[in-house]
Write a protein that holds these residues in place. Sequence first.
Motif, PDB file in Angstrom:
ATOM      1  N   LEU A   1      16.981  -5.766  66.652  1.00 43.89           N
ATOM      2  CA  LEU A   1      17.187  -7.126  66.147  1.00 43.89           C
ATOM      3  C   LEU A   1      18.414  -7.203  65.241  1.00 43.89           C
ATOM      4  O   LEU A   1      19.191  -8.155  65.307  1.00 43.89           O
TER       5      LEU A   1
ATOM      6  N   LEU B   1      21.637  -7.063  67.236  1.00 43.35           N
ATOM      7  CA  LEU B   1      21.961  -8.328  67.910  1.00 43.35           C
ATOM      8  C   LEU B   1      22.755  -9.258  66.996  1.00 43.35           C
ATOM      9  O   LEU B   1      23.381 -10.207  67.462  1.00 43.35           O
TER      10      LEU B   1
ATOM     11  N   GLY C   1      21.752 -11.287  64.494  1.00 47.56           N
ATOM     12  CA  GLY C   1      21.181 -12.561  64.061  1.00 47.56           C
ATOM     13  C   GLY C   1      21.350 -12.771  62.565  1.00 47.56           C
ATOM     14  O   GLY C   1      21.365 -11.824  61.784  1.00 47.56           O
ATOM     15  N   ARG C   2      21.529 -14.006  62.170  1.00 47.54           N
ATOM     16  CA  ARG C   2      21.741 -14.346  60.759  1.00 47.54           C
ATOM     17  C   ARG C   2      20.503 -14.073  59.917  1.00 47.54           C
ATOM     18  O   ARG C   2      20.593 -13.618  58.792  1.00 47.54           O
ATOM     19  N   GLU C   3      19.302 -14.363  60.485  1.00 49.78           N
ATOM     20  CA  GLU C   3      18.065 -14.188  59.728  1.00 49.78           C
ATOM     21  C   GLU C   3      16.898 -14.049  60.690  1.00 49.78           C
ATOM     22  O   GLU C   3      16.830 -14.740  61.703  1.00 49.78           O
ATOM     23  N   PHE C   4      15.976 -13.147  60.376  1.00 48.37           N
ATOM     24  CA  PHE C   4      14.733 -13.035  61.118  1.00 48.37           C
ATOM     25  C   PHE C   4      13.662 -12.457  60.200  1.00 48.37           C
ATOM     26  O   PHE C   4      13.956 -11.819  59.198  1.00 48.37           O
TER      27      PHE C   4
ATOM     28  N   TYR D   1      22.244  -5.910  56.084  1.00 49.23           N
ATOM     29  CA  TYR D   1      21.230  -6.940  55.901  1.00 49.23           C
ATOM     30  C   TYR D   1      20.620  -6.846  54.513  1.00 49.23           C
ATOM     31  O   TYR D   1      20.487  -5.761  53.952  1.00 49.23           O
TER      32      TYR D   1
ATOM     33  N   ARG E   1      18.261 -10.857  56.177  1.00 50.21           N
ATOM     34  CA  ARG E   1      19.371 -11.812  56.186  1.00 50.21           C
ATOM     35  C   ARG E   1      20.692 -11.056  56.265  1.00 50.21           C
ATOM     36  O   ARG E   1      20.922 -10.123  55.513  1.00 50.21           O
ATOM     37  N   ASN E   2      21.544 -11.518  57.162  1.00 49.44           N
ATOM     38  CA  ASN E   2      22.843 -10.888  57.375  1.00 49.44           C
ATOM     39  C   ASN E   2      23.915 -11.743  56.717  1.00 49.44           C
ATOM     40  O   ASN E   2      23.871 -12.956  56.761  1.00 49.44           O
TER      41      ASN E   2
END
Length: 95
Positions: free
Chosen positions: A34, A37, A39-42, A63, A80-81
């Motif tokens: 994840l 990939l 993503g900005r936030e998960f 992150y 959070r990235n």
Amino acid sequence: MMRHINLADGLRLRFPGRSEDFDQGVEIGMLAVLMDLGGREFTRWVSRATLDQARVLAKQLGYHVVEGHTDDEWVELTFRNGPARPQLRLVHSAG
């Protein structure tokens, strides 16, 4: 004891006959994918046993980790990235 591994909300996997180490490896592997990939936030639930490793991995991949709900076995983590923005508060001045 076989435990569930959370993939996403409402989607969990179990690996019968596998060790705790295997389950932890799957959890960390999913987090790594994840993060890769970009993503900005998960948000994901992880076992307390993998918490330290998840934090180290997140730091190495840029992150920030925010801990959410917890129980005896699980911790909800939000990844959070990018630059962390400060939490701003409204302060009233006298006058």
